[in-house]
Design a protein around this motif. Structure first.
Motif, PDB file in Angstrom:
ATOM      1  N   LEU A  36     -15.024  17.685  17.012  1.00  0.00           N
ATOM      2  CA  LEU A  36     -14.975  16.246  17.274  1.00  0.00           C
ATOM      3  C   LEU A  36     -14.255  15.928  18.575  1.00  0.00           C
ATOM      4  O   LEU A  36     -14.677  15.054  19.338  1.00  0.00           O
ATOM      5  N   TYR A  37     -13.175  16.629  18.829  1.00  0.00           N
ATOM      6  CA  TYR A  37     -12.337  16.348  20.010  1.00  0.00           C
ATOM      7  C   TYR A  37     -11.977  17.671  20.704  1.00  0.00           C
ATOM      8  O   TYR A  37     -10.809  18.060  20.749  1.00  0.00           O
ATOM      9  N   GLY A  38     -12.986  18.331  21.229  1.00  0.00           N
ATOM     10  CA  GLY A  38     -12.758  19.631  21.847  1.00  0.00           C
ATOM     11  C   GLY A  38     -11.810  19.597  23.026  1.00  0.00           C
ATOM     12  O   GLY A  38     -11.075  20.554  23.273  1.00  0.00           O
ATOM     13  N   ASP A  39     -11.787  18.473  23.748  1.00  0.00           N
ATOM     14  CA  ASP A  39     -10.908  18.384  24.915  1.00  0.00           C
ATOM     15  C   ASP A  39      -9.442  18.298  24.519  1.00  0.00           C
ATOM     16  O   ASP A  39      -8.560  18.644  25.310  1.00  0.00           O
ATOM     17  N   ARG A  40      -9.167  17.862  23.301  1.00  0.00           N
ATOM     18  CA  ARG A  40      -7.781  17.727  22.845  1.00  0.00           C
ATOM     19  C   ARG A  40      -7.273  18.984  22.126  1.00  0.00           C
ATOM     20  O   ARG A  40      -6.060  19.152  21.968  1.00  0.00           O
ATOM     21  N   LEU A  41      -8.177  19.797  21.659  1.00  0.00           N
ATOM     22  CA  LEU A  41      -7.800  21.059  21.006  1.00  0.00           C
ATOM     23  C   LEU A  41      -8.733  22.138  21.559  1.00  0.00           C
ATOM     24  O   LEU A  41      -9.659  22.594  20.892  1.00  0.00           O
ATOM     25  N   ALA A 247       4.759  33.754  14.369  1.00  0.00           N
ATOM     26  CA  ALA A 247       3.303  33.876  14.315  1.00  0.00           C
ATOM     27  C   ALA A 247       2.644  32.543  13.999  1.00  0.00           C
ATOM     28  O   ALA A 247       1.607  32.190  14.591  1.00  0.00           O
ATOM     29  N   LEU A 248       3.225  31.777  13.072  1.00  0.00           N
ATOM     30  CA  LEU A 248       2.659  30.475  12.729  1.00  0.00           C
ATOM     31  C   LEU A 248       2.716  29.525  13.921  1.00  0.00           C
ATOM     32  O   LEU A 248       1.736  28.833  14.239  1.00  0.00           O
ATOM     33  N   ILE A 249       3.863  29.490  14.581  1.00  0.00           N
ATOM     34  CA  ILE A 249       3.999  28.642  15.779  1.00  0.00           C
ATOM     35  C   ILE A 249       3.033  29.115  16.863  1.00  0.00           C
ATOM     36  O   ILE A 249       2.365  28.311  17.532  1.00  0.00           O
ATOM     37  N   GLY A 250       2.941  30.425  17.032  1.00  0.00           N
ATOM     38  CA  GLY A 250       2.037  30.982  18.041  1.00  0.00           C
ATOM     39  C   GLY A 250       0.583  30.659  17.764  1.00  0.00           C
ATOM     40  O   GLY A 250      -0.193  30.381  18.688  1.00  0.00           O
ATOM     41  N   LEU A 251       0.194  30.680  16.483  1.00  0.00           N
ATOM     42  CA  LEU A 251      -1.190  30.378  16.118  1.00  0.00           C
ATOM     43  C   LEU A 251      -1.541  28.935  16.472  1.00  0.00           C
ATOM     44  O   LEU A 251      -2.582  28.669  17.095  1.00  0.00           O
ATOM     45  N   VAL A 252      -0.680  28.013  16.093  1.00  0.00           N
ATOM     46  CA  VAL A 252      -0.928  26.597  16.397  1.00  0.00           C
ATOM     47  C   VAL A 252      -0.948  26.377  17.906  1.00  0.00           C
ATOM     48  O   VAL A 252      -1.789  25.642  18.436  1.00  0.00           O
ATOM     49  N   ALA A 253      -0.032  27.047  18.620  1.00  0.00           N
ATOM     50  CA  ALA A 253       0.010  26.915  20.074  1.00  0.00           C
ATOM     51  C   ALA A 253      -1.257  27.473  20.716  1.00  0.00           C
ATOM     52  O   ALA A 253      -1.759  26.930  21.708  1.00  0.00           O
ATOM     53  N   THR A 254      -1.782  28.549  20.150  1.00  0.00           N
ATOM     54  CA  THR A 254      -3.015  29.146  20.684  1.00  0.00           C
ATOM     55  C   THR A 254      -4.180  28.173  20.575  1.00  0.00           C
ATOM     56  O   THR A 254      -5.014  28.076  21.483  1.00  0.00           O
ATOM     57  N   PHE A 255      -4.258  27.435  19.469  1.00  0.00           N
ATOM     58  CA  PHE A 255      -5.306  26.424  19.323  1.00  0.00           C
ATOM     59  C   PHE A 255      -5.198  25.358  20.410  1.00  0.00           C
ATOM     60  O   PHE A 255      -6.205  24.892  20.945  1.00  0.00           O
ATOM     61  N   ALA A 256      -3.994  24.960  20.726  1.00  0.00           N
ATOM     62  CA  ALA A 256      -3.775  23.806  21.602  1.00  0.00           C
ATOM     63  C   ALA A 256      -3.747  24.157  23.085  1.00  0.00           C
ATOM     64  O   ALA A 256      -4.060  23.310  23.927  1.00  0.00           O
ATOM     65  N   PHE A 257      -3.384  25.396  23.416  1.00  0.00           N
ATOM     66  CA  PHE A 257      -3.195  25.761  24.821  1.00  0.00           C
ATOM     67  C   PHE A 257      -4.517  26.168  25.457  1.00  0.00           C
ATOM     68  O   PHE A 257      -5.284  26.939  24.877  1.00  0.00           O
ATOM     69  N   ASP A 258      -4.793  25.650  26.631  1.00  0.00           N
ATOM     70  CA  ASP A 258      -6.005  25.995  27.367  1.00  0.00           C
ATOM     71  C   ASP A 258      -5.734  27.240  28.220  1.00  0.00           C
ATOM     72  O   ASP A 258      -5.004  27.175  29.207  1.00  0.00           O
ATOM     73  N   PHE A 259      -6.316  28.360  27.850  1.00  0.00           N
ATOM     74  CA  PHE A 259      -6.082  29.616  28.553  1.00  0.00           C
ATOM     75  C   PHE A 259      -6.877  29.723  29.852  1.00  0.00           C
ATOM     76  O   PHE A 259      -6.652  30.629  30.641  1.00  0.00           O
ATOM     77  N   GLY A 260      -7.849  28.826  30.054  1.00  0.00           N
ATOM     78  CA  GLY A 260      -8.664  28.874  31.263  1.00  0.00           C
ATOM     79  C   GLY A 260      -9.804  29.866  31.142  1.00  0.00           C
ATOM     80  O   GLY A 260      -9.896  30.660  30.198  1.00  0.00           O
TER      81      GLY A 260
END
Length: 688
Positions: A36-41, A247-260
Motif C-alpha cells: 500500500l505504501y511502498g515508499d514509506r516502508l 535482532a528484533l530491532i534490526g529486523l524492523v529497521a531493515t524493513f524501514a531502511f532504504d539500502f539503495g
C-alpha cells in the motif's frame, strides 16, 4: 508461509510456540503495508523472507515432534498429506475467486498478458518458474497481475518436495542428525553462493527460483537443529535475550531502511539473519524471555499471525483488482481495498482454513487417500478455472472484452465481397506474411514491408484489408518497444533497440526487391500516458542539434534501402492522449485516477508536437529518393479537438495505439495513398 500452527487444537497444545504468531504478524503487516505504501516502508517485501525462515523452522519442529517411528515412505507421505491439508483449501478458493474477478473486470492488454499463465502455473505450484521467465517483480506487468504473489508459495511447495527426504535422517538417530545438519548446511552455503551470483547475472532468477531461495528456508531448519542440540546452558539466557532484542530491532529497521540499488542483497541477509537469531533465541529461552517479548504473544498480535496465511493470499488480488477498477492512489481507496482484503481473509480463515483442519475425514483418513483427494481437488478446480478462461468473453463485464471486435487489432481474414477470398497468414522467422488467396484476379508483384514497434502491430487489421483489396503481399516485421527511425537520438542510439532495428532492416533488405514498399509506423511523439498510469504532463524536448543528428542517423539507416529501389513510407504522427481508454470505459473503472485527464486533446498541441517530426521527414526526403508520408491525422482528428472516441466507438485502445475500429476508418485512405505512391515511383519506368 503456510505452516502447521494456527488451529485451535494446536494452539492449545504444549507444543504451540506463541511467539511465532507474533513474528508472522510482523511479517504479514510489513508485506501488506509495503503493497500500500511502498515508499514509506521500502523493504516491507522482506516480510516474505521472514516467512521463509519461519516456515523452515516450523516444519522442522513439527515433523520432529510428530515422528512416531514410521518408515521413510510413511514419514514422507504424512508430511505431504499435512501440507496439502494446510495449504490447498484456502489457496484453491483464492485462486478460483481471483480468476473470476479477473475475467469479470480485467480486459486483455499488454498490462495483463501474464495473468492467465501465472494463474495456471499457480495451481501446480510453478508460478515462480513462469514469472522468472518474464519481467521484473517491480514492473507494471507484475504489479497488475493478481497472481504474482503466488511465487512465494511456489518456492515453498518446491522446497517441500525435498524437505522430508533430507530431514528424515534427523528423526531416526544421532548419526542421522549430524548427516541432515551437514547436508542442509552445505546446501544453504551453495544456495547463498548461487543467489549472490544471480543478483548480478540474472536478478529474476535470484528473486524467484527455489535454488536461490533455499538458503532462507534452510536457515530456519538449521536454527531448529542447532537450538535443539545445544540444550540449556547456565548464564546463556542474558546473552540470548540481548541478542533477540537486537535482532528484533534490526529486523524492523531493515524493513524501514532504504539500502539503495547497490546493496548486493544486504537487506535480505539482514532480514534472514535477524529472523533466525530471533527465533532461535526465543525458542531456546522458553519462559525465561525478557518481559518485552510478551508483546509478540498478546492475543491481538497472535490473531494477526493466525490469519496471516489467508491475509497473504487475499490482500494482493484484492489490491490488484482495485488497481484495475477504482484505483489505489488515494487514502480512501487504499483503506477500502484493505478492508475488503481483511474481510476475505477472515472469511477464508474461519470458513475454509479452520474447518478444513478440523475435518474428521482428513484427520482419520489414510495419508495416501488425503493426498489423492487433494490432487483430485486441484484438478477439478483447475478445470473450473479453464472453463472460465475459455468463456471469459461471455462472462466479462468489461466493455472492451464484450466489444472486442472494435477494440483489438484483429479482423476477419475473409473478404465480405467474395466468398472464399481470404488472407493467409504465415510466420517466417519473426515476420508475419499476409497473402491473398482464393480471390478473383491475380496477385500483385509488389510487397509492402512494414517495420516498426507495437504501433506496426496495431495496424494489422488495416494491413490485412489492404492485402485483400490490392492483392499486394504484406510482410510485418515488429520490433516491439523499439521504434525504427524514431528521430529521437536517445531511442535510436539505444544499444538494445539499435541492434533489433538494424537486424530487422537487414532482414527486409535481404528479401526485398526493387519497387517494393517499406511502411514505417512507430510512436515518434512523447508518450502522454501509459497503460498502467497517466504519463508526464510534458516531455523533455530534444535540442536542435540532437534532432539534426537523429535525422542524419536516419538518412544513414535508410540510404541502402532507398538505393535498393524501395519506396519508403513514413507514418505521420497520430494523436496521443493523456489517459488509456481501455481502462476507463466502464462504470467500475471510469473513476480510476489514471482516467482523470480524459480522452480529448487540442489538435493544435498535436500539430506542435508533430512539427519537428514532419520537418525531419522533409529533410530525409530532400536527401533520399522515394520518401513519402502517409498522414492518418485528418481521418482520426478532423476537428479542432481530437478524441479517443467517435460516436461511442473507440479510436484508441490506450493513449496512442489505434483500435480495430480506427483501422476500418483508415483503410480507404491508406490504400489510395499506397496506390498513388506505386504509380508515382514507377512512372519513370513505364515511360521508358
Amino acid at each position: 508461509m503456510a505452516d502447521n500452527f494456527g488451529s485451535t487444537s494446536e494452539r492449545s497444545s504444549k507444543d504451540y510456540l506463541a511467539f511465532l504468531d507474533g513474528l508472522r504478524a510482523i511479517a504479514i503487516l510489513s508485506v501488506v503495508f509495503y503493497h500500500l505504501y511502498g515508499d514509506r516502508l521500502p523493504n516491507g517485501f522482506l516480510g516474505v523472507d521472514v516467512f521463509f525462515v519461519i516456515s523452515g523452522f516450523v516444519v522442522s519442529y513439527t515433523v520432529s515432534r510428530r515422528y512416531r517411528g514410521q518408515s521413510a515412505f510413511h514419514f514422507v507421505l504424512e508430511f505431504y498429506a499435512r501440507r496439502f491439508t494446510r495449504i490447498m483449501p484456502a489457496l484453491l478458493v483464492c485462486l478460483l475467486f481471483s480468476a473470476l474477478a479477473t475475467f469479470l473486470f480485467v480486459p486483455d492488454a499488454w498490462l495483463s498478458t501474464s495473468i492467465s499463465r501465472t494463474a495456471s502455473s499457480a495451481f501446480v505450484g510453478l508460478s515462480n518458474i513462469f514469472l522468472a521467465k518474464g519481467t521484473d517483480y517491480f514492473s507494471p506487468v507484475t504489479e497488475f497481475n493478481p497472481f504474482t504473489h503466488t511465487w512465494s508459495l511456489g518456492v515453498e511447495e518446491q522446497f517441500y518436495v525435498v524437505f522430508p527426504l533430507l530431514f528424515f535422517p534427523w528423526v531416526i538417530g544421532p548419526r542421522g542428525k549430524r548427516f541432515s545438519a551437514l547436508v542442509y548446511g552445505a546446501l544453504a552455503v551453495a544456495s547463498v553462493a548461487i543467489w549472490l551470483h544471480l543478483l548480478a547475472a540474472n536478478p529474476l532468477h535470484a528473486f524467484y527460483m527455489p535454488y536461490a531461495r533455499f538458503w532462507q528456508l534452510a536457515c530456519g531448519i538449521l536454527c531448529f537443529q542447532l537450538v535443539s542440540r545445544i540444550g540449556k546452558r547456565p548464564g546463556f539466557e542474558r546473552h540470548c535475550n540481548l541478542a533477540a532484542t537486537i535482532a528484533l530491532i534490526g529486523l524492523v529497521a531493515t524493513f524501514a531502511f532504504d539500502f539503495g540499488t547497490g546493496s548486493h542483497g544486504l537487506e535480505n541477509i539482514a532480514a534472514v539473519a535477524c529472523t533466525t537469531v530471533l527465533i532461535g533465541c526465543l525458542y531456546h529461552l522458553g519462559s525465561n524471555r525478557a518481559p518485552h517479548f510478551a508483546a509478540l504473544e498478546i492475543k491481538p498480535v497472535r490473531f494477526v499471525g493466525w490469519i496471516s496465511y489467508s491475509l497473504y493470499l487475499w490482500h494482493w488480488p484484492v489490491f490488484v483488482i482495485a488497481r484495475w477498477t477504482i484505483g489505489t492512489e488515494t487514502t480512501a481507496t487504499k483503506l477500502a481495498a484493505l478492508l475488503v482484503a481483511v474481510a476475505f481473509s477472515l472469511g477464508s480463515y474461519f470458513w475454509i482454513e479452520t474447518p478444513t483442519r478440523r475435518l474428521r475425514l482428513l484427520r482419520t483418513a489414510p495419508d495416501i487417500a488425503v493426498v489423492a483427494l487433494f490432487l483430485v481437488a486441484i484438478a477439478a478446480v483447475f478445470c473450473g478455472f479453464k472453463l472460465m478462461r475459455d468463456h471469459r468473453y461471455d462472462i466479462a463485464l468489461s466493455t472492451v472484452m464484450r466489444n472486442r471486435g472494435e477494440w483489438y487489432a484483429t479482423s476477419p481474414d475473409t473478404s465480405p465481397q467474395s466468398a472464399g477470398c481470404a488472407v493467409v497468414t504465415e510466420t517466417v522467422e519473426e515476420a508475419l506474411f499476409f497473402t491473398k488467396h482464393g480471390c478473383p484476379g491475380e496477385g500483385r508483384s509488389e510487397t509492402l514491408f512494414v517495420l516498426g514497434d507495437s504501433h506496426a502491430g496495431a495496424y494489422i487489421p488495416l494491413l490485412k484489408r489492404f492485402t485483400l483489396e490490392t492483392g499486394i503481399r504484406t510482410v510485418v516485421v515488429s520490433t516491439a518497444g523499439c521504434p525504427f527511425v524514431s528521430l529521437n537520438l536517445r531511442h535510436d542510439t539505444d544499444p538494445t533497440c539499435a541492434h533489433a532495428t538494424t537486424a530487422s532492416a537487414a532482414y527486409i533488405a535481404k528479401i526485398a526487391k526493387p519497387r517494393d514498399l517499406l511502411f514505417l509506423p512507430s510512436l515518434r511523439l512523447p508518450r502522454l500516458s501509459f497503460q498502467e498510469a497517466a504519463g508526464p504532463n510534458s516531455s523533455a524536448e530534444s535540442s536542435e542539434q540532437q534532432r539534426e543528428q537523429a535525422v542524419k542517423n536516419a538518412i544513414n539507416q535508410l540510404t541502402h534501402l532507398s538505393k535498393a529501389g524501395l519506396s519508403i513510407v513514413f507514418e505521420a504522427p497520430k494523436p496521443i492522449f493523456r489517459a488509456p481508454a481501455f481502462r476507463c470505459s466502464d462504470w467500475f473503472n471510469s473513476m480510476n485516477p489514471s482516467c482523470t485527464n480524459g480522452f480529448d486533446i487540442d489538435r493544435k498541441l498535436i500539430e506542435n508536437l508533430r512539427s519537428p517530426i514532419l520537418k525531419g521527414y522533409a529533410e530525409i526526403s530532400a536527401a533520399l529518393t522515394n520518401i513519402h508520408v502517409w498522414d492518418p491525422l485528418p481521418t482520426l482528428c478532423p476537428q479542432v479537438t481530437c478524441s479517443a472516441f467517435r460516436d461511442g466507438h473507440p479510436l484508441f485502445f490506450d493513449g496512442d495505439h489505434v483500435t480495430a475500429y480506427a483501422n476500418s476508418l483508415l483503410v480507404e485512405g491508406f490504400v489510395s495513398e499506397i496506390e498513388a505512391i506505386i504509380s508515382k515511383d514507377q512512372a519513370p519506368d513505364f515511360g521508358m
